[in-house]
Design an enzyme around this catalytic site. Structure first.
Site, PDB file in Angstrom:
ATOM      1  N   HIS A  98      -5.855  -1.044  -1.124  1.00 24.15           N
ATOM      2  CA  HIS A  98      -6.342  -2.079  -2.038  1.00 24.15           C
ATOM      3  C   HIS A  98      -6.122  -1.693  -3.495  1.00 24.15           C
ATOM      4  O   HIS A  98      -6.190  -2.552  -4.375  1.00 24.15           O
ATOM      5  CB  HIS A  98      -7.813  -2.403  -1.760  1.00 24.15           C
ATOM      6  N   SER A 140     -11.823   4.509  -6.241  1.00 23.99           N
ATOM      7  CA  SER A 140     -11.092   4.339  -4.986  1.00 23.99           C
ATOM      8  C   SER A 140      -9.740   5.034  -5.028  1.00 23.99           C
ATOM      9  O   SER A 140      -8.993   4.926  -6.005  1.00 23.99           O
ATOM     10  CB  SER A 140     -10.876   2.864  -4.677  1.00 23.99           C
ATOM     11  N   ASP A 160      -6.660   0.852   5.062  1.00 22.89           N
ATOM     12  CA  ASP A 160      -6.832   0.873   3.613  1.00 22.89           C
ATOM     13  C   ASP A 160      -6.281   2.152   2.987  1.00 22.89           C
ATOM     14  O   ASP A 160      -6.912   2.778   2.135  1.00 22.89           O
ATOM     15  CB  ASP A 160      -8.299   0.687   3.223  1.00 22.89           C
TER      16      ASP A 160
END
Length: 350
Positions: free
Chosen positions: A88, A202, A119
C-alpha cells in the site's frame, strides 16, 4: 473499538477494533511509564545504551519512500539495492524517490513487484550508493510477548524517527478493507506492538534489541468512540518470516510463486439475511479446477461455515482461510435452494 483508516481493518481473536493502515502519509505517540528502585539509574543507563546501539546499527538500513502521492518507509533488504516495503506504500506507482537515513539527495528506484495479498512489495534502487547497509532479519517465529522493540521509519514524513515499546501479542490475524486500488489483504500471524505506529511508519522496521528486524510495521489502531483518534499502544507488523518468504521469491522470480496461502477457488460477495445483517458469502464464480468447484459448489451457493467457524462476510471467510494451508481438507457448510448442505473441500492456493 471499531476501525477506520488510512485503510480500515478488523482483527480476529478477542479484539473488536478499528485499525488504521499506518503507512502512507499524505504530506499518537505511545505512552510510557517508569518505576524507580535503588538500582534504577544503572539499569536505565544500560537500557539507554542498548537503544542507542540498536538505532546506530539499524537506522541506516531504514529509508523514506516517496511514491508521488504518498510517503512511506522501507528497509534495505540486500546489498544489491533491493528494498522491502508495504504494497500500500507503493500503490500503483512504478518509480520512486528514496531517501536514506543520512539525508543525502533522493535516489531513484523502480518497482520489482508487489504482492497486495500480503501487503508487501520490493523496489530496487537505480544505483546502489557506497556503504548501503542491509538490515538483518530476526526469526519471527521466536517472537515473545514482552520483548522490547523499536519502530523505525518516517511517520508523518519525519524521516529517521524512532519509537519504543514491546511485543504485546503474537499470532494476530488482521483484515484490511477492500478499497479502490486495494484488494483488502488478510494477514495472519501479525506481531502486535505497543510501539507508536503513525502514518508514514508503514514499510519501516520493527527491531529487537539484537538489532534485527522482526517485522514490518503496517497497521495502527484508532478508536471511533474518540473521534477516530489514535488508540495508543495497538499497532501491527508483518512478521519477518513472511517478509523474507515473499521478498526472496520476488527478487528471484519477479513475482510470488509459492504463497503458502489457502484458497477455496471462488469469487464471492457478502449477502444479507432477512434481518439485513451479514448472513454468508454468495459464490459469484466457482473457478474451474478450484477446490470449491471440484467439491461440487456452484455459483449461487451461500457459504455459511468453514472448518467449524461461522462465515458471515467475505472478511470472515478470508480470516478463516488465513489459518489454513493449501492441500488441507476442510468442511464447508453452504445453503442451496433453501437447504443447508455440508461438503469436504481440499483447499487450493492463492
Amino acid at each position: 473499538m471499531n476501525v477506520s483508516r488510512t485503510r480500515a481493518v478488523t482483527v480476529t481473536a478477542s479484539l473488536a477494533a478499528v485499525l488504521l493502515v499506518a503507512g502512507c502519509s499524505g504530506s499518537g505517540s505511545g505512552n510510557s511509564g517508569e518505576s524507580t528502585t535503588q538500582a534504577a539509574p544503572m539499569a536505565q543507563g544500560d537500557l539507554q545504551g542498548d537503544y542507542q546501539k540498536v538505532i546506530k546499527d539499524v537506522l541506516p538500513s531504514v529509508v523514506q519512500i516517496d511514491a508521488s502521492n504518498s510517503l512511506g518507509s522501507g528497509v534495505v533488504y540486500d546489498g544489491k539495492g533491493h528494498i522491502v516495503t508495504n504494497a500500500h506504500v507503493v500503490g500503483k506507482e512504478k518509480t520512486f524517490k528514496v531517501t536514506t537515513a543520512t539525508g543525502e539527495q533522493a535516489l531513484g528506484a523502480k518497482l520489482v513487484a508487489a504482492y497486495p495479498e500480503q501487503d508487501l512489495a520490493v523496489i530496487k534502487l537505480d544505483k546502489v550508493p557506497d556503504g548501503l547497509k542491509a538490515a538483518k532479519f530476526a526469526d519471527s517465529t521466536k517472537a515473545e510477548v514482552g520483548q522490547i522493540v523499536l519502530a523505525m521509519g518516517s511517520p508523518l514524513g519525519l524521516s529517521s524517527s524512532v519509537t519504543q515499546g514491546i511485543i504485546s501479542a503474537t499470532g494476530r490475524t488482521v483484515s484490511e478493507p477492500r478499497t479502490e486500488g486495494a484488494p483488502g489483504a488478510t494477514i495472519a500471524n501479525m506481531v502486535q506492538t505497543s510501539a507508536a505506529i503513525n502514518p508514514g511508519n508503514s514499510g519501516g522496521a520493527l527491531v529487537t534489541l539484537d538489532s534485527e528486524v522482526i517485522g514490518i510495521p503496517t497497521l495502527a489502531a484508532t478508536d471511533p468512540q474518540m473521534g477516530d483518534s489514535a488508540a495508543p499502544g495497538i499497532g501491527f507488523a508483518i512478521p519477518s518470516a513472511m517478509v523474507k518468504t515473499v521478498a526472496d521469491q520476488i527478487i528471484k522470480d519477479g513475482r510470488v510463486t509459492d504463497s503458502g496461502r489457502a484458497a477455496l477457488g471462488i469469487t464471492g460477495r457478502t449477502v444479507l439475511g432477512d434481518d439485513y445483517k451479514p448472513a454468508g458469502v454468495a459464490v459469484v464464480d466457482a473457478q474451474k479446477g478450484g477446490g470449491a468447484a471440484k467439491a461440487g459448489l456452484e455459483d449461487g451457493d451461500i457459504i455459511t461455515g468453514l472448518g467449524g467457524s461461522e462465515i458471515t462476510t467475505i472478511t470472515s471467510l478470508s480470516e478463516v482461510l488465513a489459518g489454513e494451508k493449501p492441500g488441507d481438507k476442510t468442511k464447508v457448510t453452504y445453503v442451496r435452494g433453501g437447504s443447508e448442505k455440508t461438503v469436504d473441500v481440499t483447499l487450493g492456493e492463492i
